[in-house]
Scaffold this motif. Sequence first.
Motif, PDB file in Angstrom:
ATOM      1  N   ILE A 284      36.645  39.195  28.467  1.00  0.00           N
ATOM      2  CA  ILE A 284      35.556  40.176  28.443  1.00  0.00           C
ATOM      3  C   ILE A 284      35.845  41.335  29.400  1.00  0.00           C
ATOM      4  CG2 ILE A 284      33.091  40.535  28.815  1.00  0.00           C
ATOM      5  CD1 ILE A 284      33.638  38.671  26.487  1.00  0.00           C
ATOM      6  N   ILE A 285      36.118  41.021  30.665  1.00  0.00           N
ATOM      7  CA  ILE A 285      36.378  42.064  31.666  1.00  0.00           C
ATOM      8  C   ILE A 285      37.685  42.777  31.348  1.00  0.00           C
ATOM      9  CG2 ILE A 285      36.723  42.541  34.120  1.00  0.00           C
ATOM     10  CD1 ILE A 285      35.079  39.991  34.713  1.00  0.00           C
ATOM     11  N   GLU A 286      38.679  42.008  30.969  1.00  0.00           N
ATOM     12  CA  GLU A 286      39.984  42.593  30.641  1.00  0.00           C
ATOM     13  C   GLU A 286      39.870  43.602  29.501  1.00  0.00           C
ATOM     14  OE1 GLU A 286      44.278  41.160  28.771  1.00  0.00           O
ATOM     15  OE2 GLU A 286      42.891  39.669  29.582  1.00  0.00           O
ATOM     16  N   THR A 287      39.171  43.238  28.438  1.00  0.00           N
ATOM     17  CA  THR A 287      39.001  44.142  27.296  1.00  0.00           C
ATOM     18  C   THR A 287      38.248  45.404  27.701  1.00  0.00           C
ATOM     19  OG1 THR A 287      39.025  42.287  25.733  1.00  0.00           O
ATOM     20  CG2 THR A 287      38.011  44.339  24.977  1.00  0.00           C
ATOM     21  N   HIS A 288      37.244  45.245  28.560  1.00  0.00           N
ATOM     22  CA  HIS A 288      36.489  46.396  29.063  1.00  0.00           C
ATOM     23  C   HIS A 288      37.426  47.351  29.811  1.00  0.00           C
ATOM     24  CE1 HIS A 288      33.193  48.646  30.957  1.00  0.00           C
ATOM     25  NE2 HIS A 288      33.823  48.473  32.111  1.00  0.00           N
ATOM     26  N   CYS A 289      38.296  46.792  30.643  1.00  0.00           N
ATOM     27  CA  CYS A 289      39.232  47.636  31.401  1.00  0.00           C
ATOM     28  C   CYS A 289      40.175  48.389  30.464  1.00  0.00           C
ATOM     29  CB  CYS A 289      40.039  46.773  32.373  1.00  0.00           C
ATOM     30  SG  CYS A 289      39.082  46.072  33.726  1.00  0.00           S
ATOM     31  N   ARG A 290      40.729  47.691  29.501  1.00  0.00           N
ATOM     32  CA  ARG A 290      41.683  48.306  28.583  1.00  0.00           C
ATOM     33  C   ARG A 290      41.006  49.387  27.732  1.00  0.00           C
ATOM     34  NH1 ARG A 290      46.293  45.427  29.067  1.00  0.00           N
ATOM     35  NH2 ARG A 290      46.154  43.184  29.485  1.00  0.00           N
ATOM     36  N   LYS A 291      39.740  49.179  27.409  1.00  0.00           N
ATOM     37  CA  LYS A 291      38.994  50.163  26.615  1.00  0.00           C
ATOM     38  C   LYS A 291      38.976  51.521  27.295  1.00  0.00           C
ATOM     39  CE  LYS A 291      34.290  51.018  24.900  1.00  0.00           C
ATOM     40  NZ  LYS A 291      32.909  50.470  24.793  1.00  0.00           N
ATOM     41  N   PHE A 292      38.944  51.508  28.618  1.00  0.00           N
ATOM     42  CA  PHE A 292      38.888  52.755  29.378  1.00  0.00           C
ATOM     43  C   PHE A 292      40.256  53.133  29.974  1.00  0.00           C
ATOM     44  CE2 PHE A 292      34.492  51.340  29.208  1.00  0.00           C
ATOM     45  CZ  PHE A 292      33.860  52.513  28.820  1.00  0.00           C
ATOM     46  N   GLY A 293      41.310  52.526  29.454  1.00  0.00           N
ATOM     47  CA  GLY A 293      42.658  52.905  29.848  1.00  0.00           C
ATOM     48  C   GLY A 293      43.083  52.426  31.216  1.00  0.00           C
ATOM     49  N   ILE A 294      42.421  51.404  31.738  1.00  0.00           N
ATOM     50  CA  ILE A 294      42.762  50.853  33.051  1.00  0.00           C
ATOM     51  C   ILE A 294      43.798  49.757  32.851  1.00  0.00           C
ATOM     52  CG2 ILE A 294      41.867  49.724  35.122  1.00  0.00           C
ATOM     53  CD1 ILE A 294      39.082  50.878  34.315  1.00  0.00           C
ATOM     54  N   SER A 295      44.940  49.903  33.484  1.00  0.00           N
ATOM     55  CA  SER A 295      46.033  48.948  33.311  1.00  0.00           C
ATOM     56  C   SER A 295      45.772  47.676  34.120  1.00  0.00           C
ATOM     57  CB  SER A 295      47.354  49.591  33.748  1.00  0.00           C
ATOM     58  OG  SER A 295      48.416  48.670  33.609  1.00  0.00           O
ATOM     59  N   VAL A 296      45.651  46.568  33.424  1.00  0.00           N
ATOM     60  CA  VAL A 296      45.408  45.286  34.089  1.00  0.00           C
ATOM     61  C   VAL A 296      46.262  44.206  33.430  1.00  0.00           C
ATOM     62  CG1 VAL A 296      43.031  45.842  34.772  1.00  0.00           C
ATOM     63  CG2 VAL A 296      43.455  44.736  32.565  1.00  0.00           C
ATOM     64  N   ILE A 297      46.436  43.123  34.163  1.00  0.00           N
ATOM     65  CA  ILE A 297      47.131  41.932  33.647  1.00  0.00           C
ATOM     66  C   ILE A 297      46.097  40.825  33.554  1.00  0.00           C
ATOM     67  CG2 ILE A 297      48.955  40.235  34.087  1.00  0.00           C
ATOM     68  CD1 ILE A 297      50.262  42.458  35.856  1.00  0.00           C
ATOM     69  N   GLY A 298      46.005  40.198  32.389  1.00  0.00           N
ATOM     70  CA  GLY A 298      44.972  39.185  32.203  1.00  0.00           C
ATOM     71  C   GLY A 298      45.443  37.985  31.422  1.00  0.00           C
ATOM     72  N   LYS A 299      45.035  37.919  30.168  1.00  0.00           N
ATOM     73  CA  LYS A 299      45.269  36.720  29.372  1.00  0.00           C
ATOM     74  C   LYS A 299      46.725  36.527  28.955  1.00  0.00           C
ATOM     75  CE  LYS A 299      41.163  35.118  29.634  1.00  0.00           C
ATOM     76  NZ  LYS A 299      40.908  33.912  30.444  1.00  0.00           N
ATOM     77  N   GLU A 300      47.578  37.502  29.215  1.00  0.00           N
ATOM     78  CA  GLU A 300      48.999  37.225  29.004  1.00  0.00           C
ATOM     79  C   GLU A 300      49.510  36.225  30.044  1.00  0.00           C
ATOM     80  OE1 GLU A 300      49.153  41.516  30.776  1.00  0.00           O
ATOM     81  OE2 GLU A 300      47.643  40.149  29.933  1.00  0.00           O
ATOM     82  N   LEU A 301      48.752  36.083  31.140  1.00  0.00           N
ATOM     83  CA  LEU A 301      49.084  35.086  32.164  1.00  0.00           C
ATOM     84  C   LEU A 301      48.149  33.892  32.139  1.00  0.00           C
ATOM     85  CD1 LEU A 301      49.928  36.949  35.508  1.00  0.00           C
ATOM     86  CD2 LEU A 301      51.488  35.783  33.962  1.00  0.00           C
ATOM     87  N   PHE A 302      46.856  34.168  32.031  1.00  0.00           N
ATOM     88  CA  PHE A 302      45.848  33.120  32.196  1.00  0.00           C
ATOM     89  C   PHE A 302      45.384  32.565  30.849  1.00  0.00           C
ATOM     90  CE2 PHE A 302      45.488  35.840  35.964  1.00  0.00           C
ATOM     91  CZ  PHE A 302      45.683  34.884  36.956  1.00  0.00           C
ATOM     92  N   PRO A 303      45.067  31.277  30.796  1.00  0.00           N
ATOM     93  CA  PRO A 303      44.705  30.652  29.514  1.00  0.00           C
ATOM     94  C   PRO A 303      43.330  31.080  29.013  1.00  0.00           C
ATOM     95  CG  PRO A 303      44.428  29.101  31.327  1.00  0.00           C
ATOM     96  CD  PRO A 303      45.088  30.312  31.918  1.00  0.00           C
ATOM     97  N   LEU A 304      43.164  31.001  27.694  1.00  0.00           N
ATOM     98  CA  LEU A 304      41.872  31.265  27.058  1.00  0.00           C
ATOM     99  C   LEU A 304      41.004  30.012  27.006  1.00  0.00           C
ATOM    100  CD1 LEU A 304      43.072  33.511  24.113  1.00  0.00           C
ATOM    101  CD2 LEU A 304      41.281  34.161  25.731  1.00  0.00           C
ATOM    102  N   THR A 305      41.573  28.898  27.398  1.00  0.00           N
ATOM    103  CA  THR A 305      40.851  27.631  27.317  1.00  0.00           C
ATOM    104  C   THR A 305      40.806  26.951  28.683  1.00  0.00           C
ATOM    105  OG1 THR A 305      42.853  26.381  26.777  1.00  0.00           O
ATOM    106  CG2 THR A 305      41.596  27.286  24.935  1.00  0.00           C
ATOM    107  N   GLY A 306      39.772  26.144  28.887  1.00  0.00           N
ATOM    108  CA  GLY A 306      39.679  25.326  30.093  1.00  0.00           C
ATOM    109  C   GLY A 306      39.295  26.087  31.346  1.00  0.00           C
ATOM    110  N   GLU A 307      39.151  25.320  32.407  1.00  0.00           N
ATOM    111  CA  GLU A 307      38.821  25.888  33.711  1.00  0.00           C
ATOM    112  C   GLU A 307      40.059  26.447  34.387  1.00  0.00           C
ATOM    113  OE1 GLU A 307      35.292  23.635  35.870  1.00  0.00           O
ATOM    114  OE2 GLU A 307      36.896  22.245  35.341  1.00  0.00           O
ATOM    115  N   LEU A 308      39.848  27.434  35.222  1.00  0.00           N
ATOM    116  CA  LEU A 308      40.899  27.889  36.123  1.00  0.00           C
ATOM    117  C   LEU A 308      40.838  27.051  37.400  1.00  0.00           C
ATOM    118  CD1 LEU A 308      40.669  31.775  35.711  1.00  0.00           C
ATOM    119  CD2 LEU A 308      42.229  30.183  34.580  1.00  0.00           C
TER     120      LEU A 308
END
Length: 580
Positions: A284-308
């Motif tokens: 959610i936050i990652e997509t919001h950042c990318r929408k406004f052209g903010i370069s971030v690293i997110g789900k390419e590293l962190f899983p979409l499932t389970g707890e962190l």
Amino acid sequence: MKKLFLGNEAVARGLYEAGCRVISSYPGTPSTEITEYAATYDEMYSEWAPNEKVACEVAIGASMGGARAFSAMKHVGLNVAADPLYTASYTGVNGGLVIAVADDPGMHSSQNEQDSRHHAIASKIPMLEPADSAECLAFTKRAFELSEEYDTPFFIRLCTRISHSRSLVETTDRVEPPLKEYVKNPAKNVMMPAMARGRHVFVEKRMKALAEFAEFCDLNRTEYYDTSIGIIASGASYQYAKEALGENASYLKLGMVNPLPVKLIEDFAAKCDKVYVVEELDDIIETHCRKFGISVIGKELFPLTGELSQAIVAEKILGEEKQTLSLKDEIPVRPPVMCCGCPHRGLFYALKRENVFVSGDIGCYTLGSQPPLSAIDTCVCMGASVSGLHGFNTARGAEQAKKAVAVIGDSTFIHSGITSLIDIAYNKGISTIVILDNSITGMTGHQQNPTTGYTIKGDPTAAVSLEKLVQAVGIHRVRVVDPYDLKETQKALKEELAVEEPSVIIARRPCALLKYVKHKPSLKVDREKCRSCKACLRIGCPAISMREGKAVIDHTQCVGCGLCEDLCKFGAIVGGEADK
């Protein structure tokens, strides 16, 4: 005064201090304790509603009546409450209206891993996400203030780790905001199309104002240390990142997760060399950042499932493996099982012997799907066992219906099984439904429900008669059995499955863990008579095991229900003190 509170307990304290007057909820782990703790404050009216939709509507009505009102639910419960909530976003509030939703990353006690932030975005309802018990209290109070200021319901998003972790909070006195005047205003409160069009315009203006508020409010904060790494996170994810990285990173902690700020994130990202979005479940936050052209690293590293966890954050960002106190690789798997003396066990054993398709539901009895009983074929959501069986039988025909049943608990039947049963009666279905009536809402920790005859505070009240209710919706064949009586239970199943009309069997016996239940003496095994056939193990009772080739009953667990005694063909299981 400083106290150590569970996150849920802190939310309840926040309700008290904020002057909340009306609380209506349906129990659902991990949200249940909020309402249980709230009920200990006599200044607030608290109730268990039949389901989350009703609970939410009660809270909406109280808000319209000028009171500060609240409802709590787990993430899947929010699906049930979505209908009124999405429209309440349009009507807005009179007294403040706060809805707590507790997500369950890792699915400790849930059938899916839903991310409730999607509901906040879709309904256009602002959402706050606390990261500890102190914030649970503070954010709850703040949500009421903002709800009234911006004329909107407010979400508080929790998760299992925040709800069920303890940390210090500082308590204060309760405020008593006066009951707001109710003013008749159909244009605001009657959501027929002509009025709703105008209110949608208001909602969009409100969300824009809240987005501007998110840019500077103290709910969102920055913490600058080492700017080579920037972390954007909220809730439990913030705690994981902070513990894993410490002062080796800088942080943008988001307390308001809908709507999200833009400039605040841009400014933070501009000061950091590399920015990571650490969030559980969806991006959610990652997509919001990318929408406004903010370069971030997110789900390419962190899983979409389970707890962190701290270890996951450290590994993904620093490439370090953190030592954790985990016994997962050192102890055998212990799947959850039904308790000793559970009344559901006899019913499921009878179902297994009949070799029928079993449409399952949500509750303690869902454990009937596990070996050795392995008696449940499907489980989708609350109430789906009944309507699902109707669909299954309609698709496969009358002969299949003679080998298929649905099982549903008493509380779950009240929650959402009634309308499903009406569908069967009205549409001339021929399904057999078994209501497992254990006289309580069991899985979430023994909450009262409309069939028990007691309120959330334990006061006597009207009790729904399942027999009369079932007959009233058009079911003519209704019978009650004791699931401890295997022969009678088996007989009832055979007879009801044979008829080509809808029928209901009520398997009635109180939960073995209820304090008022008087148990029989524990049983024991006569080792001379035991033939090591292991027939007694077929019911999956935790009190029975094999030792030196013979069955043994643990007297500290056995409640003398007698099911194993009925299974033993050699008379080896008898009353008396258990084997040593």
